[in-house]
Every structure is written in C-alpha cells, then in structure tokens.
Design an enzyme around this catalytic site. Structure first.
Site, PDB file in Angstrom:
ATOM      1  N   GLU A  52      60.841  19.323  61.770  1.00 43.20           N
ATOM      2  CA  GLU A  52      61.806  18.362  61.228  1.00 43.20           C
ATOM      3  C   GLU A  52      61.127  17.318  60.354  1.00 43.20           C
ATOM      4  OE1 GLU A  52      64.403  20.398  63.611  1.00 43.20           O
ATOM      5  OE2 GLU A  52      62.735  19.324  64.530  1.00 43.20           O
ATOM      6  N   THR A  53      61.847  16.927  59.314  1.00 36.49           N
ATOM      7  CA  THR A  53      61.539  15.725  58.551  1.00 36.49           C
ATOM      8  C   THR A  53      62.654  14.720  58.824  1.00 36.49           C
ATOM      9  OG1 THR A  53      60.350  16.907  56.798  1.00 36.49           O
ATOM     10  CG2 THR A  53      61.253  14.740  56.253  1.00 36.49           C
TER      11      THR A  53
END
Length: 270
Positions: A52-53
């Site tokens: 995830e970002t």
C-alpha cells in the site's frame, strides 16, 4: 534532471509493525497539499510497488486531523491497517502530539496513538461467522478445521498448528480469480498467542507481510476463542511482524513499532 514543471511531494518509506528495517510491512506515505486525480494516485501506487501507498491531505471538515486514502499497485482499497499506522508514525514524528485522527472514505474515522515507545492503530472490528468455502480451501494447500467469513471479502481459515500454517503453498493464481478477497490462515502461535499468513492475490499482493485489516477480523475471532480481549500475534510472512491485538467494543487496537527507512521527495509532472 527533475522537470521544472514537476511537483515535489514529501515521501516516506516506513516499515510498519517493525522494530528495525527490512521486517514488518512496507508502506509509502505521501503528504499532499490537495488530492491528485484518482488515476494518478493509483499510478503512484504502481510506481512504489508496496502493498500500500498511503496518501494524506489536511482534513477541512473538522471531523479529523487528516483525510487518508490507500492504493495498492493496482487499485484503491477501503481499509489498510499497516499504512495507517505508518501514516500516524510519520505525522506524529514530524508534528508532535500523542494521537492523530484520520477521516477515510469507506472505513469511518481511524486513529493512531502513541503507546509508550510504540504506536497503536484503532480500526473497526470486522465480525465473521462460520461459513463453508470449499472452493478456496481446495486451493490453500492444507485442511483447515474451521472457516469463518463475512460479506466484505474477509475469509479466516483456522488450522490446528502453526506448522500447518507455515507449510501452506496455495495456488495464488487461482485464488486471485476470486477477486480482491483476503484469505487469512491462522492457528495457535509458538512464541505468540496467534500466528497467521495472509494472501490477497486478486489485489496484486500474493502474500502480505503484516496485515492490519486482517487482524481487525482475527482479533474478535481469537478474543472469543481465547476468552480474553487482548493477545499477541505474529504474521509469518517472509519479512514477518509482531502485533499486540486488543478488542475494545466495536474497535480493534493493533500495537507495534514503526521504522523509517527512507525520506525524500517524489516528483509528479503535469
């Protein structure tokens, strides 16, 4: 050379649920002045290639301190625990304070607090119930003794021993055909109360390193089985990571450390 028209975005690479680099779950945290187009957020997630970002923008509604969104390398998700913890670590380290609130688009208000030298992230508890899933069980590479599911794509598979969980060799390509469902395989732990592995191949994450959202479902599941509201957990991925899990009504609190690995600027043109 950086293009003169490029926008510089503060960028942080954090190992969450990690007391040192190269363990726990990686997250990029991007501090934005305003929201970029949705397709650009996903492109940044693809460029970073972490599970995830996280993207944060100051919240102007007064409901929280920041608005928070998360992107995998392929799409935007509804809930992410480790990247929320990483975002709290970045902002509390930068700005000070003992806690911070995030407004999200699909998971309500989330919170990260300091807890001694650690942090803890508050997520909505995800209830599950017994429900067969023979199609998935056939692909896991092992035989669970119990299957719990819910209607929001979370699936829990209980095994008898930690060794059985460690030995799983699932057909990830076939599991990915179920879409963005999450497959959490769990058992009583060895040096912790609980052990797990989590597979999300339909979201571009074959095996996640340490999954906060999965433990939002595992915490009420194991709290009932253990007969107590708090316990320790280990996610036995290649990187591995430890969590302290606590059920508080309809909230789950997951505690752990964060380690900053890199800090800099991410440039977006156009």
């Amino acid at each position: 050379m950086v293009s003169p028209s490029a926008t510089a975005i503060p960028y942080y690479h954090i190992d969450a649920f990690a007391d040192r680099p190269f363990v726990g779950n990686q997250a990029a945290v991007m501090v934005l002045d305003e929201w970029l187009p949705d397709n650009v957020l996903i492109q940044i997630g693809t460029e970073n290639m972490f599970a995830e970002t996280a993207f944060v923008v100051k919240d102007e509604t007064g409901e929280a301190d920041w608005e928070l969104r998360w992107c995998t390398p392929t799409y935007e998700i509804a809930l992410c625990g480790h990247a929320t913890l990483a975002s709290g670590h970045v902002l509390l380290s930068r700005d000070g304070g003992d806690g911070i609130r995030f407004r999200t688009r699909k998971s309500g208000i989330l919170e990260v607090r300091r807890s001694g030298e650690d942090y803890e992230v508050g997520l909505p508890a995800i209830p599950t119930a017994p429900k067969p899933y023979p199609e998935a069980v056939a692909l896991l590479g092992g035989k669970p003794v119990l299957v719990h599911r819910n209607d929001t794509l979370y699936n829990l598979f209980l095994f008898e021993t930690a060794d059985q969980v460690r030995a799983l060799d699932p057909d990830l390509r076939a599991l990915g055909e179920f879409g963005v469902e999450q497959f959490a395989c769990t058992a009583p732990g060895e040096d912790t109360d609980v052990i797990s592995r989590v597979f999300v191949p339909g979201a571009g994450v074959d095996e996640d390193s340490v999954t906060g959202s999965a433990h939002a479902a595992l915490t009420p599941f194991w709290a009932e089985r253990l007969g107590r509201d708090s316990f320790t957990a280990y996610q036995a991925s290649q990187r591995g990571g430890y969590l302290n899990c606590r059920l508080d009504g309809d909230r789950v609190w997951l505690g752990g450390k964060c380690t900053t690995v890199a800090e800099g600027k991410f440039y977006v043109s156009g």
